[in-house]
Scaffold this motif. Structure first.
Motif, PDB file in Angstrom:
ATOM      1  N   GLN A 131       0.835  -1.188   0.000  1.00  0.00           N
ATOM      2  CA  GLN A 131       0.000   0.000   0.000  1.00  0.00           C
ATOM      3  C   GLN A 131       0.876   1.247   0.000  1.00  0.00           C
ATOM      4  OE1 GLN A 131      -2.969  -0.028   3.114  1.00  0.00           O
ATOM      5  NE2 GLN A 131      -3.158  -2.251   3.037  1.00  0.00           N
ATOM      6  N   THR A 132       1.907   1.202   0.787  1.00  0.00           N
ATOM      7  CA  THR A 132       2.792   2.355   0.892  1.00  0.00           C
ATOM      8  C   THR A 132       3.469   2.653  -0.433  1.00  0.00           C
ATOM      9  OG1 THR A 132       3.217   1.869   3.208  1.00  0.00           O
ATOM     10  CG2 THR A 132       4.805   3.277   2.101  1.00  0.00           C
ATOM     11  N   LEU A 133       3.961   1.633  -1.090  1.00  0.00           N
ATOM     12  CA  LEU A 133       4.624   1.846  -2.369  1.00  0.00           C
ATOM     13  C   LEU A 133       3.642   2.376  -3.405  1.00  0.00           C
ATOM     14  CD1 LEU A 133       7.099   1.619  -4.174  1.00  0.00           C
ATOM     15  CD2 LEU A 133       6.440  -0.732  -4.665  1.00  0.00           C
ATOM     16  N   GLN A 134       2.444   1.805  -3.459  1.00  0.00           N
ATOM     17  CA  GLN A 134       1.439   2.283  -4.403  1.00  0.00           C
ATOM     18  C   GLN A 134       1.137   3.751  -4.139  1.00  0.00           C
ATOM     19  OE1 GLN A 134       0.010   0.595  -6.971  1.00  0.00           O
ATOM     20  NE2 GLN A 134      -1.043   2.484  -7.544  1.00  0.00           N
ATOM     21  N   ALA A 135       1.023   4.080  -2.851  1.00  0.00           N
ATOM     22  CA  ALA A 135       0.751   5.470  -2.508  1.00  0.00           C
ATOM     23  C   ALA A 135       1.889   6.377  -2.939  1.00  0.00           C
ATOM     24  CB  ALA A 135       0.521   5.590  -1.003  1.00  0.00           C
ATOM     25  N   ALA A 136       3.127   5.901  -2.749  1.00  0.00           N
ATOM     26  CA  ALA A 136       4.274   6.717  -3.145  1.00  0.00           C
ATOM     27  C   ALA A 136       4.288   6.955  -4.644  1.00  0.00           C
ATOM     28  CB  ALA A 136       5.566   6.036  -2.708  1.00  0.00           C
ATOM     29  N   VAL A 137       3.989   5.922  -5.424  1.00  0.00           N
ATOM     30  CA  VAL A 137       3.995   6.084  -6.868  1.00  0.00           C
ATOM     31  C   VAL A 137       2.816   6.948  -7.309  1.00  0.00           C
ATOM     32  CG1 VAL A 137       4.007   4.881  -9.084  1.00  0.00           C
ATOM     33  CG2 VAL A 137       5.143   3.867  -7.125  1.00  0.00           C
ATOM     34  N   ASP A 138       1.645   6.744  -6.690  1.00  0.00           N
ATOM     35  CA  ASP A 138       0.494   7.607  -6.974  1.00  0.00           C
ATOM     36  C   ASP A 138       0.851   9.069  -6.734  1.00  0.00           C
ATOM     37  OD1 ASP A 138      -1.511   5.932  -7.885  1.00  0.00           O
ATOM     38  OD2 ASP A 138      -2.219   5.429  -5.872  1.00  0.00           O
ATOM     39  N   TRP A 139       1.459   9.272  -5.583  1.00  0.00           N
ATOM     40  CA  TRP A 139       1.831  10.647  -5.214  1.00  0.00           C
ATOM     41  C   TRP A 139       2.807  11.230  -6.231  1.00  0.00           C
ATOM     42  CZ3 TRP A 139       6.961  11.769  -3.727  1.00  0.00           C
ATOM     43  CH2 TRP A 139       7.183  13.083  -3.303  1.00  0.00           C
ATOM     44  N   SER A 140       3.811  10.487  -6.585  1.00  0.00           N
ATOM     45  CA  SER A 140       4.792  10.973  -7.546  1.00  0.00           C
ATOM     46  C   SER A 140       4.139  11.247  -8.895  1.00  0.00           C
ATOM     47  CB  SER A 140       5.916   9.944  -7.706  1.00  0.00           C
ATOM     48  OG  SER A 140       6.918  10.440  -8.548  1.00  0.00           O
ATOM     49  N   PHE A 141       3.235  10.366  -9.308  1.00  0.00           N
ATOM     50  CA  PHE A 141       2.553  10.544 -10.595  1.00  0.00           C
ATOM     51  C   PHE A 141       1.692  11.797 -10.586  1.00  0.00           C
ATOM     52  CE2 PHE A 141      -0.914   9.742 -13.588  1.00  0.00           C
ATOM     53  CZ  PHE A 141      -0.209   9.370 -14.726  1.00  0.00           C
ATOM     54  N   GLU A 142       0.983  12.018  -9.492  1.00  0.00           N
ATOM     55  CA  GLU A 142       0.068  13.146  -9.458  1.00  0.00           C
ATOM     56  C   GLU A 142       0.784  14.480  -9.297  1.00  0.00           C
ATOM     57  OE1 GLU A 142      -3.143  12.431  -6.773  1.00  0.00           O
ATOM     58  OE2 GLU A 142      -3.655  10.523  -7.740  1.00  0.00           O
ATOM     59  N   LEU A 143       2.048  14.446  -8.880  1.00  0.00           N
ATOM     60  CA  LEU A 143       2.826  15.688  -8.847  1.00  0.00           C
ATOM     61  C   LEU A 143       3.357  16.073 -10.225  1.00  0.00           C
ATOM     62  CD1 LEU A 143       4.927  15.466  -5.553  1.00  0.00           C
ATOM     63  CD2 LEU A 143       3.044  17.022  -6.079  1.00  0.00           C
ATOM     64  N   LEU A 144       3.255  15.170 -11.182  1.00  0.00           N
ATOM     65  CA  LEU A 144       3.687  15.479 -12.546  1.00  0.00           C
ATOM     66  C   LEU A 144       2.698  16.433 -13.207  1.00  0.00           C
ATOM     67  CD1 LEU A 144       4.634  11.895 -13.802  1.00  0.00           C
ATOM     68  CD2 LEU A 144       6.180  13.623 -12.879  1.00  0.00           C
TER      69      LEU A 144
END
Length: 829
Positions: free
Chosen positions: A267-280
């Motif tokens: 869950q944490t990794l998915q959240a981290a990637v989601d977060w990184s993607f949405e900052l693009l």
């Protein structure tokens, strides 16, 4: 690429940046590898399994005589291709009608190497079966796998890769040395990783009293997962540490109500990637998801596939650079002067899901196919247009095609899924040559077969060409029935569509007839191929048809006519693709040897070898080396015959080709007769005969007659009873043992030099050097350079350099001068 670079000690890539932490893990893992056969590093995506495996491989590199080999399986979606991917990475070619795993086990049986299988979870059953077979058949092999789940194979030890350690300190360590000295450094792995990656994007960044608490908060929020930490650190270019910490906290709080059954770190990794993607930015998001269709790409490829009205071509480079800055795209080594890029596996999977959700997947996959078609067409056209490119540039194109294997597979899969027979067959046709050169004939035959079976029909010219080239691959695969069916269909289609030249189909039919003992029919078909190629002004096919015609004439004993046909072939092929020229030269060399013109034979074999070596075409390299060895044996030059036969046999073993191995053992049987080693000759001949029978390989009548003539006197000298006993011993030898027996029998003949040289040889033998290393140590003592050694032994400078490195390591010396002094001192004693 030469034959010798393929023998290098492993293929581990250089580490892309500094390795932080996990010192205790590495110490324990090194001990484990020494005592277990299979070790699987397990953990969720982004936990650092691949990086840990590569670091472990580098630390163990000196402990494995045959190197550490990395096989990346992330781009392999079909479980049936898992063994093929491993074989391709190790340079081992498949054989018709035989599982790739069996060929791999035979090729690796005698090697001491560490095999790293990376990203196995999507192929776990196939990889488990492969590892089981390799462990059972290769006693010196060690396997390290990375997977999100265990392989569950007997003998496996599972190592759960944990997150990086999280600091409980309230203040940062003042100096790195102090932290390591008191043991606190191991407790700060996550923070140290963040600081290291942040400094890479913002030079001068360091842990301070002011930012330490925020860094610790970030690492704790990300649960010590390395990929998540690296993604967070990449934002330091645009955000403060405090801002990153605040955004991470908010984002994860929002996702806390997600799938509670999933492991927390996933869950944490998915959240981290989601977060990184949405900052693009929106354009960066679009670019990232479109890039997921690639298994590695160049800037030009990205411009062709990703640019449209939403993303102008002029912005692609800037967007790529932005994604690299944010650690979402990795920059790899250059290929043919162009930078190469790739997505980390976890990011690629995430971006592919986003692409599917966007509704663009079919459009982008179609653009990817068009891009690969254009690339393949360009390679094919430029490589087969006389005078268009130098041979060196043609070789570069072959290597470029090889580098795009995973992309070509994805494009062919898309064609199959969308039932696009026309583009699938066009792509197969232009990949024919790279498949042959790279030893991927089995894969090529499979793709041709699947696409030719589609009910959707391609245009007549496309299908006819595909049938001819599919017939050629099937013939190389020794599937003569399929080859004949394809070739007959191609010739018939060319008759109805006269713009297409039928020469290729007629040429394959001639070869099939020759294999079937129908010499007259074969010659008529070859003549028809020559005529058809001339009528279509196709010098390439005309040259290849003359090569086949010359082969048929040579088999019939018409040496003068065969010589003229080879001359015609070389005339037509000169200035054309070097692959055809090399094949003509090899045939010319065989004819010259048959007519006892050894000087010409040697000249032709060496010229062919040079061309094949530049391509790295291993099977053909081994054939040329064997030809050179037979010429040397005809001249009674035992040292040269021994050296070149050994090079040929070792290369055949490395590529897993049973026919080459059997022929190599037969060559050593003949060599043993000349050397007066009757018992070895009988054993090896019997071993080769048994191996031929087991593999279904028939010994040609000419080869049988030659060996029978050589062995007749031997059998008379030894007597029937001893010959029977020795033959029984030979028949009971495994392939590995027969090869080892052959190579051991080839101890170089003593060179002039008196008792001192003899004593030096005895001393090197006692030191643990192999027979080849003993010979090279003596050549070093004579003052020869690597190039001089290569010329003396008919090997390449790269192979000579590898042997010199082995000698230095075994003797514990640092220079060639020390080796020379060591040899001389042992001789004087």
């Amino acid at each position: 690429m030469t034959a010798d670079t393929l023998q290098r000690l492993g293929n581990l890539p250089a580490e892309p940046n500094s390795f932080v932490g996990r010192d205790r893990d590495l110490r324990d893992l090194r001990l484990l590898v020494s005592s277990v056969r299979a070790l699987t590093l397990c953990g969720p995506g982004g936990i650092g399994k691949t990086r840990l495996a590569m670091r472990l491989g580098w630390q163990l590199a000196d402990e494995f005589q045959d190197g550490v080999w990395l096989v990346e399986l992330a781009a392999t979606s079909d479980p049936a291709l898992a063994a093929r991917q491993v074989a391709a990475a190790l340079g081992i070619s498949e054989e018709r009608g035989r599982p790739a795993a069996a060929t791999l086990a035979d090729a690796l049986r005698g090697r001491q190497l560490l095999l790293i299988l990376d990203t196995c979870e999507h192929l776990v059953d196939a990889v488990a079966d492969l590892v089981h077979d390799l462990i059972a058949g290769c006693p010196q092999l060690r396997v390290v796998a990375t997977s999100r789940e265990p392989l569950r194979v007997r003998g496996e030890t599972v190592w759960r890769v944990q997150p990086l350690t999280l600091s409980t300190r309230t203040l940062p360590p003042l100096e790195r040395a102090d932290a390591d000295a008191d043991g606190d450094g191991e407790a700060d792995e996550a923070a140290r990783l963040f600081a290291d990656r942040a400094a890479a994007v913002r030079p001068g960044f360091a842990l301070t009293d002011d930012n330490w608490a925020y860094v610790v908060q970030i690492c704790q929020t990300l649960d010590g997962v390395p990929l998540a930490i690296e993604l967070a650190a990449a934002r330091i270019r645009a955000l403060s540490v405090e801002q990153i910490a605040a955004r991470l906290d908010d984002r994860f709080r929002l996702l806390a109500s997600g799938d509670r059954t999933a492991p927390p770190r996933q869950q944490t990794l998915q959240a981290a990637v989601d977060w990184s993607f949405e900052l693009l930015t929106p354009d960066e998001q679009t670019m990232l998801r479109r890039l997921s269709v690639f298994a590695g790409w160049s800037l030009e490829m990205a411009e062709q596939v990703c640019a449209d009205e939403l993303i102008p071509e002029s912005r692609v480079l800037d967007l790529l650079a932005a994604l690299i800055d944010k650690s979402l795209v990795a920059l790899e080594d250059e290929l043919v002067g162009d930078a190469r890029y790739r997505l980390l596996d976890t990011i690629r999977q995430y971006a592919a899901d986003r692409l599917a959700a966007s509704g663009e997947q079919a459009v982008i996959a179609d653009r990817h196919l068009r891009c690969l078609l254009a690339l393949a067409d360009n390679i094919d056209t430029r490589a087969f247009t006389p005078g268009a490119l130098s041979w060196a540039d043609q070789v570069t194109l072959y290597h470029r095609a090889s580098a795009e294997r995973a992309n070509f597979r994805a494009a062919l899969t898309f064609c199959l899924d969308t039932r696009d027979a026309e583009n699938g067959l066009r792509l197969c046709s232009v990949l024919r040559s790279p498949w042959v050169v790279n030893g991927d004939v089995t894969e090529g035959v499979a793709w041709f077969g699947k696409l030719l079976l589609l009910p959707e029909r391609a245009p007549a010219d496309v299908r006819a060409r595909a049938l001819m080239l599919g017939a050629e691959l099937a013939f190389e695969h020794q599937d003569y029935q399929t080859a004949a069916r394809y070739a007959h269909a191609a010739v018939a289609m060319c008759g109805a569509h006269q713009a297409t030249c039928p020469a290729g189909g007629l040429r394959i039919l001639a070869l099939i007839s020759l294999r079937g003992g129908l010499a007259e029919q074969a010659l008529a078909q070859a003549d028809a191929a020559v005529a058809a190629a001339a009528a279509h002004a196709d010098n390439w096919e005309a040259g290849l048809a003359h090569v086949v015609r010359a082969t048929i004439l040579a088999r019939a004993g018409q040496a003068a006519a065969a010589h003229a046909a080879y001359e015609a072939a070389l005339h037509l092929l000169t200035g054309h693709n070097g692959w055809g020229i090399a094949n003509a030269l090899y045939g010319f060399g065989s004819l010259a040897r048959a007519t006892h013109d050894n000087a010409a034979a040697l000249r032709h074999f060496r010229a062919a070898l040079d061309l094949f070596a530049e391509l790295g075409a291993r099977t053909e390299i081994a054939r040329c080396q064997a030809g050179i060895g037979w010429v040397a044996l005809d001249e009674l030059d035992v040292p040269t015959a021994s050296a070149t036969f050994a090079e040929s046999l070792e290369l055949s073993v490395a590529t897993g080709q049973r026919l080459g191995i059997v022929r190599g053992i037969e060559a050593f049987a003949a060599l043993a007769v000349v050397r007066g080693d009757d018992t070895t000759a009988v054993r090896l001949d019997a071993a080769a005969t048994a191996l031929r029978a087991a593999a279904g390989l028939v010994r040609p009548a000419t080869a049988q007659a030659r060996l029978d003539a050589l062995l007749a006197a031997v059998q008379q000298r030894l007597g029937a009873e001893l010959v029977a006993d020795l033959s029984a011993e030979g028949r009971n030898l495994s392939t590995h043992d027969a090869v080892a027996h052959a190579l051991r029998s080839a101890v170089p003949a003593r060179r002039p030099g008196g008792l001192a040289t003899q004593a030096a040889e005895d001393a090197t033998a006692a030191s643990g050097l192999t027979a080849r290393e003993q010979e090279i140590a003596l050549l070093i003592a004579r003052g020869l350079s690597n190039r001089g050694i290569a010329e003396e032994l008919f090997i390449s400078p790269a192979t000579a350099a590898r042997h010199v490195a082995n000698i230095l390591g075994k003797l514990g010396l640092n220079s060639r001068a020390q080796v020379a002094a060591w040899v001389v001192s042992r001789g004087a004693q």
